[in-house]
Scaffold this motif. Sequence first.
Motif, PDB file in Angstrom:
ATOM      1  N   ASN A  94      51.003  97.700  48.198  1.00 14.54           N
ATOM      2  CA  ASN A  94      49.714  97.716  47.498  1.00 14.54           C
ATOM      3  C   ASN A  94      49.922  97.275  46.043  1.00 14.54           C
ATOM      4  N   GLN A  95      48.827  97.183  45.279  1.00 14.37           N
ATOM      5  CA  GLN A  95      48.912  96.620  43.929  1.00 14.37           C
ATOM      6  C   GLN A  95      49.793  97.452  43.012  1.00 14.37           C
ATOM      7  N   THR A  96      49.738  98.767  43.131  1.00 16.78           N
ATOM      8  CA  THR A  96      50.579  99.625  42.280  1.00 16.78           C
ATOM      9  C   THR A  96      52.060  99.402  42.599  1.00 16.78           C
ATOM     10  N   GLN A  97      52.391  99.343  43.888  1.00 15.21           N
ATOM     11  CA  GLN A  97      53.781  99.115  44.284  1.00 15.21           C
ATOM     12  C   GLN A  97      54.252  97.731  43.855  1.00 15.21           C
ATOM     13  N   ILE A  98      53.349  96.750  43.936  1.00 19.06           N
ATOM     14  CA  ILE A  98      53.701  95.393  43.497  1.00 19.06           C
ATOM     15  C   ILE A  98      54.008  95.382  42.006  1.00 19.06           C
ATOM     16  N   SER A  99      53.182  96.055  41.214  1.00 23.77           N
ATOM     17  CA  SER A  99      53.397  96.083  39.755  1.00 23.77           C
ATOM     18  C   SER A  99      54.720  96.760  39.422  1.00 23.77           C
ATOM     19  N   GLU A 100      55.069  97.806  40.166  1.00 22.72           N
ATOM     20  CA  GLU A 100      56.344  98.492  39.935  1.00 22.72           C
ATOM     21  C   GLU A 100      57.521  97.575  40.248  1.00 22.72           C
ATOM     22  N   ARG A 101      57.406  96.837  41.374  1.00 24.23           N
ATOM     23  CA  ARG A 101      58.500  95.936  41.760  1.00 24.23           C
ATOM     24  C   ARG A 101      58.651  94.789  40.757  1.00 24.23           C
ATOM     25  N   LEU A 102      57.521  94.236  40.299  1.00 24.92           N
ATOM     26  CA  LEU A 102      57.583  93.150  39.318  1.00 24.92           C
ATOM     27  C   LEU A 102      58.145  93.633  37.988  1.00 24.92           C
ATOM     28  N   THR A 103      57.820  94.871  37.617  1.00 26.18           N
ATOM     29  CA  THR A 103      58.378  95.450  36.391  1.00 26.18           C
ATOM     30  C   THR A 103      59.895  95.517  36.484  1.00 26.18           C
ATOM     31  N   GLU A 104      60.413  95.887  37.659  1.00 27.06           N
ATOM     32  CA  GLU A 104      61.867  95.924  37.862  1.00 27.06           C
ATOM     33  C   GLU A 104      62.475  94.521  37.763  1.00 27.06           C
ATOM     34  N   LEU A 105      61.815  93.548  38.374  1.00 23.56           N
ATOM     35  CA  LEU A 105      62.360  92.187  38.403  1.00 23.56           C
ATOM     36  C   LEU A 105      62.329  91.518  37.033  1.00 23.56           C
ATOM     37  N   GLU A 106      61.247  91.715  36.270  1.00 20.15           N
ATOM     38  CA  GLU A 106      61.080  91.000  35.005  1.00 20.15           C
ATOM     39  C   GLU A 106      61.556  91.794  33.798  1.00 20.15           C
ATOM     40  N   GLY A 107      61.796  93.080  33.979  1.00 21.78           N
ATOM     41  CA  GLY A 107      62.280  93.887  32.862  1.00 21.78           C
ATOM     42  C   GLY A 107      61.213  94.187  31.825  1.00 21.78           C
ATOM     43  N   LYS A 108      59.945  94.004  32.171  1.00 23.13           N
ATOM     44  CA  LYS A 108      58.854  94.352  31.254  1.00 23.13           C
ATOM     45  C   LYS A 108      57.691  94.892  32.078  1.00 23.13           C
ATOM     46  N   LYS A 109      56.821  95.653  31.428  1.00 25.28           N
ATOM     47  CA  LYS A 109      55.743  96.354  32.118  1.00 25.28           C
ATOM     48  C   LYS A 109      54.706  95.367  32.665  1.00 25.28           C
ATOM     49  N   ILE A 110      54.474  95.426  33.983  1.00 22.32           N
ATOM     50  CA  ILE A 110      53.422  94.644  34.629  1.00 22.32           C
ATOM     51  C   ILE A 110      52.427  95.644  35.220  1.00 22.32           C
ATOM     52  N   SER A 111      51.198  95.596  34.756  1.00 23.37           N
ATOM     53  CA  SER A 111      50.202  96.588  35.180  1.00 23.37           C
ATOM     54  C   SER A 111      49.552  96.179  36.497  1.00 23.37           C
ATOM     55  N   PRO A 112      48.998  97.150  37.247  1.00 25.61           N
ATOM     56  CA  PRO A 112      48.243  96.832  38.467  1.00 25.61           C
ATOM     57  C   PRO A 112      47.062  95.902  38.190  1.00 25.61           C
ATOM     58  N   GLN A 113      46.462  96.044  36.966  1.00 27.72           N
ATOM     59  CA  GLN A 113      45.345  95.165  36.618  1.00 27.72           C
ATOM     60  C   GLN A 113      45.794  93.697  36.522  1.00 27.72           C
ATOM     61  N   ALA A 114      47.008  93.481  36.004  1.00 26.87           N
ATOM     62  CA  ALA A 114      47.544  92.116  35.914  1.00 26.87           C
ATOM     63  C   ALA A 114      47.778  91.540  37.305  1.00 26.87           C
ATOM     64  N   VAL A 115      48.241  92.389  38.224  1.00 25.78           N
ATOM     65  CA  VAL A 115      48.435  91.964  39.612  1.00 25.78           C
ATOM     66  C   VAL A 115      47.089  91.576  40.224  1.00 25.78           C
ATOM     67  N   TYR A 116      46.073  92.391  39.980  1.00 27.03           N
ATOM     68  CA  TYR A 116      44.724  92.126  40.512  1.00 27.03           C
ATOM     69  C   TYR A 116      44.192  90.785  39.996  1.00 27.03           C
ATOM     70  N   LYS A 117      44.328  90.556  38.694  1.00 29.85           N
ATOM     71  CA  LYS A 117      43.836  89.302  38.112  1.00 29.85           C
ATOM     72  C   LYS A 117      44.583  88.095  38.676  1.00 29.85           C
ATOM     73  N   SER A 118      45.904  88.229  38.846  1.00 29.48           N
ATOM     74  CA  SER A 118      46.685  87.121  39.401  1.00 29.48           C
ATOM     75  C   SER A 118      46.245  86.784  40.811  1.00 29.48           C
ATOM     76  N   LEU A 119      46.014  87.819  41.615  1.00 32.82           N
ATOM     77  CA  LEU A 119      45.594  87.592  43.001  1.00 32.82           C
ATOM     78  C   LEU A 119      44.243  86.876  43.062  1.00 32.82           C
TER      79      LEU A 119
END
Length: 452
Positions: free
Chosen positions: A418-443
């Motif tokens: 889900n979007q929250t889990q995606i934001s957590e995984r992207l935060t791990e990969l990029e080393g910076k905070k990615i919010s669920p709202q950013a995931v929603y906008k990208s989608l």
Amino acid sequence: MAMEYAEIEKEASDRLDRHFISVWEDCDALVAEGIREFRDRWANYSVHSHRKDPRNHLKDAHADIKKETDKRPIGELILEVLDPKVSAFLNSLPETHLYFFPTPYLNIDYSLLQASKAELSIPEKTARERTIKFGKKFREDTPLTNLIVMMGFKDTHDAIKQQLRHFLKTEHQCRPVDFRFQATVDNLLELLWALHLTPTRFRHHSPDIKINARRKQTYCELCGQRNELAEYFYRLDNNLLDLNDLQEANDQQKTKLQLSHRYCAHHRPRNKDGRTWNPAYKSALQSKEQFEKELRRLQLHVAGAVEYRPVLDDEELRSLSAEELIDRYVYLFLEGKTVTQEHVQAYFEYVKHNFKCPIAVEGETKRLIDEAAVRLTGAGTLLGADDEGKLRDIARQMVDSRLTDRKKQILVLKQGLNQTQISERLTELEGKKISPQAVYKSLHSTDSNFRI
């Protein structure tokens, strides 16, 4: 083993850039070795060079700063690296397969080209004259050079491709030697096509239309359309020129038509008035590096050089690295759009069961086989390794629609998270905070054509 092969090909693609030629997995080992050496050394050779003096004053200089005429002739590299390997490969084939590779060296003694001119058609007469002209230069251990000297890169490519099609229709029985022959010849076709696209193609059209035809006529550097010069000649050859084109030619008899050999009409640097800059050109030029990167990814996947590992559960999905997520996206995007081994196998089975006895591929039989090729392999509709124009167009559309690597990663992760889990995984990969709202906008900003 397959993963290691894919990594080697990917590293070579990044390192060699425009001089990269993929090596097919089932390609003969000797020929594959020759192609790898050829692509590593290609940058220091040129189809434009006619230098005969081996004392090249720039031999130690980097290839990128050399002029084309200062490089060694490409024929020398083909003779040294490819011919011995291809010759050894052909000698290892059974006689049934050797027949399906054009060999002008053998034509001198065994082919119908020795018949009198009165008995030959126009194409056969041309082939006979070429064979007689170059016959004394042919050697058994230089099969590629024999063909290239006689016909050039384009006609050599077409002659070999025609024989391969004949082999697939009549002789292929899904044996290991059949797959090795097919993959090796396909690999040589890719190399010859790359060489054909590299040089300037020298040809002149009607003398009353003053166009410098001694320039390359290939694809636009920024998309998959023909460049202006190639498009003009294509339309001229096929009687597709409209009145505006002819009027422009007549108006500029003494100044030559201003046709670009680098860009298409949409991406030409300046508008037709010659005074104002074309915004489409400026925009595409800024994203040229990303466009070429997307194109290499698509080409590698279509050629089967990237290993695909199916993901079984959400836990495995979380474990994929950033690059693995992008590779998985490209695979899923191309799924159903490319010719697969299953398509080819279905076609072979159809031919094998319906045409068991020796047949002449003509008339109704040819129509049935051609229909089966379209129906069972998607010929003309699905993407193949040689559909460079279509792949370039897809790469340009990806860049223009702002399909970033992050969006690709999100689209893949969305398959199980889900979007929250995606934001957590992207935060791990990029080393910076990615919010669920950013995931929603990208989608929601992703073009529907590129969703999976």
